[in-house]
Design a protein around this motif. Structure first.
Motif, PDB file in Angstrom:
ATOM      1  N   PRO A 166       0.822  -1.222   0.000  1.00 60.51           N
ATOM      2  CA  PRO A 166       0.000   0.000   0.000  1.00 60.51           C
ATOM      3  C   PRO A 166       0.856   1.273   0.000  1.00 60.51           C
ATOM      4  N   VAL A 167       0.335   2.294  -0.694  1.00 58.63           N
ATOM      5  CA  VAL A 167       1.058   3.554  -0.884  1.00 58.63           C
ATOM      6  C   VAL A 167       0.200   4.709  -0.403  1.00 58.63           C
ATOM      7  N   LEU A 168       0.866   5.706   0.180  1.00 61.33           N
ATOM      8  CA  LEU A 168       0.205   6.914   0.677  1.00 61.33           C
ATOM      9  C   LEU A 168       0.506   8.097  -0.227  1.00 61.33           C
ATOM     10  N   TYR A 169      -0.427   9.042  -0.272  1.00 59.37           N
ATOM     11  CA  TYR A 169      -0.157  10.367  -0.837  1.00 59.37           C
ATOM     12  C   TYR A 169       0.019  11.348   0.316  1.00 59.37           C
ATOM     13  N   LYS A 170       1.045  12.203   0.204  1.00 57.50           N
ATOM     14  CA  LYS A 170       1.292  13.224   1.212  1.00 57.50           C
ATOM     15  C   LYS A 170       1.508  14.565   0.519  1.00 57.50           C
ATOM     16  N   PRO A 171       0.893  15.638   1.014  1.00 55.13           N
ATOM     17  CA  PRO A 171       1.169  16.956   0.438  1.00 55.13           C
ATOM     18  C   PRO A 171       2.609  17.357   0.730  1.00 55.13           C
ATOM     19  N   LEU A 172       3.222  18.039  -0.220  1.00 59.28           N
ATOM     20  CA  LEU A 172       4.596  18.503  -0.040  1.00 59.28           C
ATOM     21  C   LEU A 172       4.654  19.757   0.824  1.00 59.28           C
ATOM     22  N   TRP A 173       3.523  20.442   0.974  1.00 57.75           N
ATOM     23  CA  TRP A 173       3.467  21.651   1.794  1.00 57.75           C
ATOM     24  C   TRP A 173       2.026  21.846   2.226  1.00 57.75           C
ATOM     25  N   ASN A 174       1.821  22.313   3.459  1.00 53.57           N
ATOM     26  CA  ASN A 174       0.469  22.558   3.967  1.00 53.57           C
ATOM     27  C   ASN A 174      -0.011  23.931   3.511  1.00 53.57           C
ATOM     28  N   SER A 175      -0.340  24.013   2.233  1.00 52.42           N
ATOM     29  CA  SER A 175      -0.800  25.274   1.670  1.00 52.42           C
ATOM     30  C   SER A 175      -2.170  25.638   2.216  1.00 52.42           C
ATOM     31  N   ASP A 176      -2.409  26.944   2.379  1.00 53.05           N
ATOM     32  CA  ASP A 176      -3.741  27.406   2.773  1.00 53.05           C
ATOM     33  C   ASP A 176      -4.713  27.129   1.627  1.00 53.05           C
ATOM     34  N   VAL A 187      -5.420  19.151   3.434  1.00 47.00           N
ATOM     35  CA  VAL A 187      -5.148  17.952   2.647  1.00 47.00           C
ATOM     36  C   VAL A 187      -4.411  16.978   3.554  1.00 47.00           C
ATOM     37  N   TRP A 188      -5.073  15.865   3.883  1.00 50.03           N
ATOM     38  CA  TRP A 188      -4.513  14.903   4.817  1.00 50.03           C
ATOM     39  C   TRP A 188      -3.678  13.858   4.095  1.00 50.03           C
ATOM     40  N   VAL A 189      -2.900  13.109   4.857  1.00 49.35           N
ATOM     41  CA  VAL A 189      -2.230  11.923   4.328  1.00 49.35           C
ATOM     42  C   VAL A 189      -3.300  10.868   4.068  1.00 49.35           C
ATOM     43  N   GLU A 190      -3.280  10.269   2.870  1.00 48.06           N
ATOM     44  CA  GLU A 190      -4.320   9.316   2.500  1.00 48.06           C
ATOM     45  C   GLU A 190      -3.719   8.131   1.752  1.00 48.06           C
ATOM     46  N   ASP A 191      -4.372   6.956   1.886  1.00 45.89           N
ATOM     47  CA  ASP A 191      -4.050   5.821   1.033  1.00 45.89           C
ATOM     48  C   ASP A 191      -4.460   6.133  -0.398  1.00 45.89           C
ATOM     49  N   VAL A 192      -3.699   5.619  -1.357  1.00 50.45           N
ATOM     50  CA  VAL A 192      -4.062   5.787  -2.767  1.00 50.45           C
ATOM     51  C   VAL A 192      -4.053   4.427  -3.445  1.00 50.45           C
ATOM     52  N   ASP A 193      -4.971   4.259  -4.388  1.00 47.03           N
ATOM     53  CA  ASP A 193      -5.050   3.053  -5.194  1.00 47.03           C
ATOM     54  C   ASP A 193      -4.493   3.367  -6.576  1.00 47.03           C
ATOM     55  N   ARG A 202      -0.342  15.381 -13.615  1.00 43.09           N
ATOM     56  CA  ARG A 202       0.576  16.166 -14.445  1.00 43.09           C
ATOM     57  C   ARG A 202       0.626  17.639 -14.040  1.00 43.09           C
ATOM     58  N   ARG A 203      -0.346  18.099 -13.287  1.00 44.22           N
ATOM     59  CA  ARG A 203      -0.472  19.537 -13.031  1.00 44.22           C
ATOM     60  C   ARG A 203       0.535  20.071 -12.030  1.00 44.22           C
ATOM     61  N   THR A 204       1.100  19.185 -11.185  1.00 41.27           N
ATOM     62  CA  THR A 204       2.068  19.665 -10.199  1.00 41.27           C
ATOM     63  C   THR A 204       2.823  18.469  -9.611  1.00 41.27           C
ATOM     64  N   ALA A 205       3.720  18.736  -8.679  1.00 40.82           N
ATOM     65  CA  ALA A 205       4.481  17.667  -8.032  1.00 40.82           C
ATOM     66  C   ALA A 205       3.630  16.981  -6.967  1.00 40.82           C
ATOM     67  N   HIS A 206       3.740  15.677  -6.879  1.00 41.80           N
ATOM     68  CA  HIS A 206       3.042  14.866  -5.883  1.00 41.80           C
ATOM     69  C   HIS A 206       4.055  13.963  -5.188  1.00 41.80           C
ATOM     70  N   LEU A 207       3.810  13.707  -3.884  1.00 45.77           N
ATOM     71  CA  LEU A 207       4.677  12.809  -3.123  1.00 45.77           C
ATOM     72  C   LEU A 207       3.897  11.551  -2.780  1.00 45.77           C
ATOM     73  N   PHE A 208       4.449  10.406  -3.188  1.00 48.65           N
ATOM     74  CA  PHE A 208       3.876   9.102  -2.860  1.00 48.65           C
ATOM     75  C   PHE A 208       4.912   8.334  -2.041  1.00 48.65           C
ATOM     76  N   ASP A 239      -3.387   8.868   9.252  1.00 46.27           N
ATOM     77  CA  ASP A 239      -2.938  10.196   9.722  1.00 46.27           C
ATOM     78  C   ASP A 239      -3.496  10.425  11.119  1.00 46.27           C
ATOM     79  N   TRP A 240      -2.644  10.290  12.147  1.00 44.37           N
ATOM     80  CA  TRP A 240      -3.119  10.354  13.530  1.00 44.37           C
ATOM     81  C   TRP A 240      -3.666  11.722  13.910  1.00 44.37           C
ATOM     82  N   ARG A 241      -3.299  12.780  13.158  1.00 46.77           N
ATOM     83  CA  ARG A 241      -3.778  14.126  13.484  1.00 46.77           C
ATOM     84  C   ARG A 241      -5.289  14.263  13.313  1.00 46.77           C
TER      85      ARG A 241
END
Length: 322
Positions: A166-176, A187-193, A202-208, A239-241
């Protein structure tokens, strides 16, 4: 360089609604240490700056609505979460120009106070906020880092998700981000399928990142050479938060290899303080997720009884991001 006076004030640089800074200020008051609180976001409306530079170095003062701060007398700076630099009036290009002049003028002065101890220096905070730099430095210092991909290629993202599931998506920055109803969204940390990864990537950088098979989460607070680790149990999601009411916290010891690597990490970024997030694998290994160089620490309350050493269930922590 001339050292600031040992009797001079501590400067707390933060916005008004900062419970963590409030706790620090209350303790400094208890110890009879002079404190000045200042928010660069108040400039220029209620904050005035007069700074001179010459053969004597930096001199001058900052004037708030109630205090006059001698820039040469500041003993230390606690740089927390100041408000954004703004323009007193104007819009468009004029507003942006004024805000940038304030950032590099007032911000440059506050980052250059002579003989002052910073926790942390704002430029060191900035350098250490980039997650790619965090993970690369963590690995170099000996911390375990889960396999991670940063990409804007949906095909590569799908391949990574299939290989490491299993893989997670995480935002690279906590933008407003504000929703249609003006509510602030997170934008929380989430599982991705893999099947959910589409061309929008393609629209921006993503962290998996590969999800750690964990038995608990760990928050390790490092400050001034001291390490304080807390085990976090009970989170029903990744995401425990998002689940404060379900959590129990227990102080734990930091393994020597992790402690050594954490100290090397802080040295690499020239940080005095850092809030590290780890996943505790079921095999007992610590996996580092990130380090917030300016993270909140006042979310773990004192025990109700002095002899209480078991897990503690705190009230929900204030604020969105810790």
């Amino acid at each position: 360089m001339r050292a600031a006076s040992a009797q001079g004030p501590v400067l707390v640089v933060t916005r008004l609604d900062d419970a963590t800074a409030d706790t620090v200020i209350a303790e400094l008051n208890r110890r009879h240490v002079p404190v000045v609180r200042l928010d660069p976001g108040d400039f220029p409306d209620t904050l005035k700056l007069n700074a001179s530079l010459g053969d004597r170095g930096l001199t001058g003062e900052a004037l708030t609505g109630t205090r006059a701060l001698d820039l040469t007398e500041v003993r230390s700076v606690y740089w927390r979460r100041p408000g954004p630099y703004i323009s007193a009036d104007g819009a468009g290009q004029d507003e942006r120009w004024c805000a940038e002049q304030a950032r590099y003028g007032l911000g440059g002065v506050l980052a250059s106070l002579p003989g002052t101890h910073y926790v942390n220096h704002p430029w060191r905070n900035r350098d250490a906020e980039y997650k790619p730099a965090q993970l690369a430095t963590a690995a170099r210092c000996g911390l375990r880092v889960p396999p991670t991909l940063i990409t804007n290629d949906p095909d590569e993202a799908r391949r990574f998700a299939v290989e490491h599931r299993p893989v997670l998506y995480k935002p690279l920055w906590n933008s407003d981000y504000t929703g249609p109803d003006e509510r602030v969204l997170t934008v929380w940390v989430e599982d991705v399928d893999p099947d959910d990864l589409h061309d929008g990537i393609r629209r921006t950088a993503h962290l998996f990142q590969r999800r750690v098979d964990k038995s608990a989460d760990i928050r390790l607070t490092a400050v001034g050479g001291e390490l304080f680790a807390v085990r976090i149990d009970g989170a029903p999601g990744v995401d425990w938060r998002r689940h404060y009411d379900a959590l129990t916290y227990s102080p734990i010891e930091t393994p020597p290899d992790v402690a050594e690597a954490v100290c090397a990490y802080l040295d690499a970024f020239a940080l005095v303080y850092g809030a590290f997030d780890f996943g505790l694998g079921r095999d007992g290994r610590w996996w580092m997720y990130e380090c917030n160089p300016n993270g909140q620490w006042a979310w773990f309350p004192r025990p109700h009884r002095p002899d209480h050493h078991g897990p503690r269930r705190p009230a929900p922590a204030p604020g969105r991001a810790i």
